[in-house]
Motif scaffolding. Structure first.
Motif, PDB file in Angstrom:
ATOM      1  N   VAL A 161       0.831  -1.209   0.000  1.00  0.00           N
ATOM      2  CA  VAL A 161       0.000   0.000   0.000  1.00  0.00           C
ATOM      3  C   VAL A 161       0.863   1.256   0.000  1.00  0.00           C
ATOM      4  O   VAL A 161       0.627   2.184  -0.781  1.00  0.00           O
ATOM      5  CB  VAL A 161      -0.954   0.006   1.213  1.00  0.00           C
ATOM      6  N   ILE A 162       1.885   1.299   0.850  1.00  0.00           N
ATOM      7  CA  ILE A 162       2.678   2.526   0.904  1.00  0.00           C
ATOM      8  C   ILE A 162       3.486   2.710  -0.381  1.00  0.00           C
ATOM      9  O   ILE A 162       3.800   3.846  -0.747  1.00  0.00           O
ATOM     10  CB  ILE A 162       3.586   2.594   2.152  1.00  0.00           C
ATOM     11  N   LYS A 163       3.787   1.612  -1.071  1.00  0.00           N
ATOM     12  CA  LYS A 163       4.435   1.754  -2.377  1.00  0.00           C
ATOM     13  C   LYS A 163       3.558   2.536  -3.349  1.00  0.00           C
ATOM     14  O   LYS A 163       4.059   3.318  -4.171  1.00  0.00           O
ATOM     15  CB  LYS A 163       4.763   0.380  -2.957  1.00  0.00           C
ATOM     16  N   GLN A 164       2.248   2.357  -3.250  1.00  0.00           N
ATOM     17  CA  GLN A 164       1.327   3.093  -4.115  1.00  0.00           C
ATOM     18  C   GLN A 164       1.365   4.588  -3.795  1.00  0.00           C
ATOM     19  O   GLN A 164       1.387   5.428  -4.695  1.00  0.00           O
ATOM     20  CB  GLN A 164      -0.096   2.573  -3.946  1.00  0.00           C
ATOM     21  N   PHE A 165       1.393   4.927  -2.497  1.00  0.00           N
ATOM     22  CA  PHE A 165       1.447   6.330  -2.108  1.00  0.00           C
ATOM     23  C   PHE A 165       2.787   6.956  -2.487  1.00  0.00           C
ATOM     24  O   PHE A 165       2.856   8.124  -2.884  1.00  0.00           O
ATOM     25  CB  PHE A 165       1.201   6.482  -0.604  1.00  0.00           C
ATOM     26  N   ILE A 166       3.850   6.184  -2.355  1.00  0.00           N
ATOM     27  CA  ILE A 166       5.175   6.682  -2.725  1.00  0.00           C
ATOM     28  C   ILE A 166       5.226   6.980  -4.218  1.00  0.00           C
ATOM     29  O   ILE A 166       5.729   8.029  -4.649  1.00  0.00           O
ATOM     30  CB  ILE A 166       6.263   5.666  -2.323  1.00  0.00           C
ATOM     31  N   ALA A 167       4.697   6.061  -5.017  1.00  0.00           N
ATOM     32  CA  ALA A 167       4.697   6.265  -6.470  1.00  0.00           C
ATOM     33  C   ALA A 167       3.877   7.498  -6.836  1.00  0.00           C
ATOM     34  O   ALA A 167       4.280   8.304  -7.698  1.00  0.00           O
ATOM     35  CB  ALA A 167       4.134   5.030  -7.168  1.00  0.00           C
ATOM     36  N   GLN A 168       2.736   7.674  -6.191  1.00  0.00           N
ATOM     37  CA  GLN A 168       1.890   8.846  -6.451  1.00  0.00           C
ATOM     38  C   GLN A 168       2.620  10.127  -6.073  1.00  0.00           C
ATOM     39  O   GLN A 168       2.588  11.123  -6.803  1.00  0.00           O
ATOM     40  CB  GLN A 168       0.589   8.736  -5.660  1.00  0.00           C
ATOM     41  N   ALA A 169       3.303  10.104  -4.932  1.00  0.00           N
ATOM     42  CA  ALA A 169       4.037  11.285  -4.479  1.00  0.00           C
ATOM     43  C   ALA A 169       5.166  11.629  -5.450  1.00  0.00           C
ATOM     44  O   ALA A 169       5.378  12.808  -5.783  1.00  0.00           O
ATOM     45  CB  ALA A 169       4.594  11.044  -3.086  1.00  0.00           C
ATOM     46  N   LYS A 170       5.891  10.633  -5.896  1.00  0.00           N
ATOM     47  CA  LYS A 170       7.002  10.888  -6.801  1.00  0.00           C
ATOM     48  C   LYS A 170       6.514  11.411  -8.151  1.00  0.00           C
ATOM     49  O   LYS A 170       7.159  12.277  -8.761  1.00  0.00           O
ATOM     50  CB  LYS A 170       7.836   9.613  -6.980  1.00  0.00           C
ATOM     51  N   ASP A 171       5.362  10.911  -8.615  1.00  0.00           N
ATOM     52  CA  ASP A 171       4.792  11.416  -9.871  1.00  0.00           C
ATOM     53  C   ASP A 171       4.429  12.891  -9.765  1.00  0.00           C
ATOM     54  O   ASP A 171       4.449  13.621 -10.757  1.00  0.00           O
ATOM     55  CB  ASP A 171       3.546  10.613 -10.256  1.00  0.00           C
ATOM     56  N   ALA A 172       4.120  13.322  -8.532  1.00  0.00           N
ATOM     57  CA  ALA A 172       3.721  14.710  -8.306  1.00  0.00           C
ATOM     58  C   ALA A 172       4.862  15.561  -7.757  1.00  0.00           C
ATOM     59  O   ALA A 172       4.637  16.707  -7.344  1.00  0.00           O
ATOM     60  CB  ALA A 172       2.541  14.758  -7.338  1.00  0.00           C
ATOM     61  N   ASP A 173       6.075  15.026  -7.745  1.00  0.00           N
ATOM     62  CA  ASP A 173       7.249  15.736  -7.222  1.00  0.00           C
ATOM     63  C   ASP A 173       7.091  16.138  -5.756  1.00  0.00           C
ATOM     64  O   ASP A 173       7.568  17.201  -5.332  1.00  0.00           O
ATOM     65  CB  ASP A 173       7.550  16.980  -8.074  1.00  0.00           C
ATOM     66  N   LEU A 174       6.420  15.289  -4.982  1.00  0.00           N
ATOM     67  CA  LEU A 174       6.299  15.513  -3.555  1.00  0.00           C
ATOM     68  C   LEU A 174       7.414  14.780  -2.819  1.00  0.00           C
ATOM     69  O   LEU A 174       7.882  13.730  -3.258  1.00  0.00           O
ATOM     70  CB  LEU A 174       4.946  15.004  -3.041  1.00  0.00           C
ATOM     71  N   LEU A 175       7.833  15.325  -1.698  1.00  0.00           N
ATOM     72  CA  LEU A 175       8.805  14.664  -0.840  1.00  0.00           C
ATOM     73  C   LEU A 175       8.114  13.542  -0.058  1.00  0.00           C
ATOM     74  O   LEU A 175       6.906  13.599   0.186  1.00  0.00           O
ATOM     75  CB  LEU A 175       9.424  15.669   0.126  1.00  0.00           C
ATOM     76  N   ILE A 176       8.905  12.553   0.361  1.00  0.00           N
ATOM     77  CA  ILE A 176       8.366  11.434   1.135  1.00  0.00           C
ATOM     78  C   ILE A 176       9.173  11.260   2.417  1.00  0.00           C
ATOM     79  O   ILE A 176      10.396  11.147   2.388  1.00  0.00           O
ATOM     80  CB  ILE A 176       8.420  10.121   0.336  1.00  0.00           C
ATOM     81  N   LYS A 177       8.456  11.238   3.535  1.00  0.00           N
ATOM     82  CA  LYS A 177       9.071  10.942   4.834  1.00  0.00           C
ATOM     83  C   LYS A 177       8.433   9.680   5.385  1.00  0.00           C
ATOM     84  O   LYS A 177       7.217   9.490   5.300  1.00  0.00           O
ATOM     85  CB  LYS A 177       8.864  12.104   5.808  1.00  0.00           C
ATOM     86  N   LEU A 178       9.258   8.818   5.959  1.00  0.00           N
ATOM     87  CA  LEU A 178       8.797   7.575   6.555  1.00  0.00           C
ATOM     88  C   LEU A 178       9.074   7.588   8.047  1.00  0.00           C
ATOM     89  O   LEU A 178      10.208   7.811   8.470  1.00  0.00           O
ATOM     90  CB  LEU A 178       9.519   6.385   5.910  1.00  0.00           C
ATOM     91  N   ASP A 179       8.040   7.360   8.852  1.00  0.00           N
ATOM     92  CA  ASP A 179       8.197   7.149  10.291  1.00  0.00           C
ATOM     93  C   ASP A 179       8.190   5.646  10.536  1.00  0.00           C
ATOM     94  O   ASP A 179       7.244   4.945  10.128  1.00  0.00           O
ATOM     95  CB  ASP A 179       7.039   7.793  11.065  1.00  0.00           C
ATOM     96  N   THR A 180       9.209   5.129  11.214  1.00  0.00           N
ATOM     97  CA  THR A 180       9.320   3.688  11.389  1.00  0.00           C
ATOM     98  C   THR A 180       9.971   3.333  12.713  1.00  0.00           C
ATOM     99  O   THR A 180      10.691   4.156  13.303  1.00  0.00           O
ATOM    100  CB  THR A 180      10.132   3.064  10.228  1.00  0.00           C
TER     101      THR A 180
END
Length: 237
Positions: A78-97
């Motif tokens: 699921v988070i891979k889908q959000f990451i791909a969407q963010a990258k397509d829109a030139d958004l930064l991605i932060k992961l809390d883990t």
């Protein structure tokens, strides 16, 4: 809705972000401030599409997506889908883990810009803060740190200081065991906790936390922060 979206100007430094809180966690920290998210729930396709639609609708108002939880790496597909969407829109991605899933982290690290890893206790003393944890905590977290830093991704390590669960000596041990770009000591807040007995524990004084940080050797960590309800996120060095 199992994914809780929240807009925040605090969760990604100096950026407006959409924070996605995914359900499920594989440890049970007594001081957890999101206890409603501990139980694992399957994320259905319709729900994921609704969140993706919300991202699309607000794309002009956000700079980043923060994947939080719970433990978001439990929902890797699921988070891979959000990451791909963010990258397509030139958004930064932060992961809390929690750092306990290096095998999943390696699958997404090339598309992550910032990781905040919660170091709950000295790596050989997780029994102090949770009854459920893997027996190879130290190895998993060290491997996660290696993955992040070797891919030149910014790493913030964070520890929540809970009086009675951790000691100043524990913080000193944690700092000696880790490598990161930034270390943040966080004030325990007694507003919501997994262990309800901690609701009556006094929150530590920010001055006490400052003294703890100043008393230990942090020269191998470039940036040091203190986060409290009274003063927000303070850069100490």
């Amino acid at each position: 809705m199992n994914i809780e979206p929240v807009y925040s100007s605090l969760d990604y430094p100096k950026k407006m972000a959409l924070v996605l809180f995914t359900p499920g966690c594989d440890i049970r920290c007594k001081f957890c401030h999101n206890p409603q998210l501990i139980k694992y729930d399957t994320l259905n396709k319709m729900e994921v599409e609704l969140i993706k639609d919300e991202v699309d609708e607000n794309i002009d108002f956000i700079d980043a997506i923060v994947l939080s939880g719970g433990e978001p790496l439990l929902h890797l597909d699921v988070i891979k889908q959000f990451i791909a969407q963010a990258k397509d829109a030139d958004l930064l991605i932060k992961l809390d883990t929690n750092g306990l899933h290096p095998d999943k982290l390696i699958d997404v690290i090339d598309d992550i810009d910032y990781v905040a890893m919660d170091i709950k206790a000295p790596l050989d003393k997780y029994y102090k803060i949770t009854d459920i944890y893997p027996n190879d905590v130290k190895e998993r977290i060290e491997k996660s740190i290696d993955i992040i830093l070797s891919h030149d991704v910014f790493l913030e390590c964070r520890t929540t200081y809970v009086p009675g669960l951790l000691t100043p000596e524990d913080v000193e041990t944690i700092v000696s065991q880790i490598r990161c770009n930034q270390y943040t000591l966080q004030q325990f807040r007694n507003r919501a906790t997994y262990d309800v007995s901690l609701l009556s524990v006094d929150e530590p004084n920010p001055e006490e936390l400052h003294d703890i940080l100043m008393s230990i050797d942090t020269n191998h960590i470039p940036s040091l922060h203190l986060k409290s309800g009274q003063f927000g996120n303070q850069k100490i060095k």
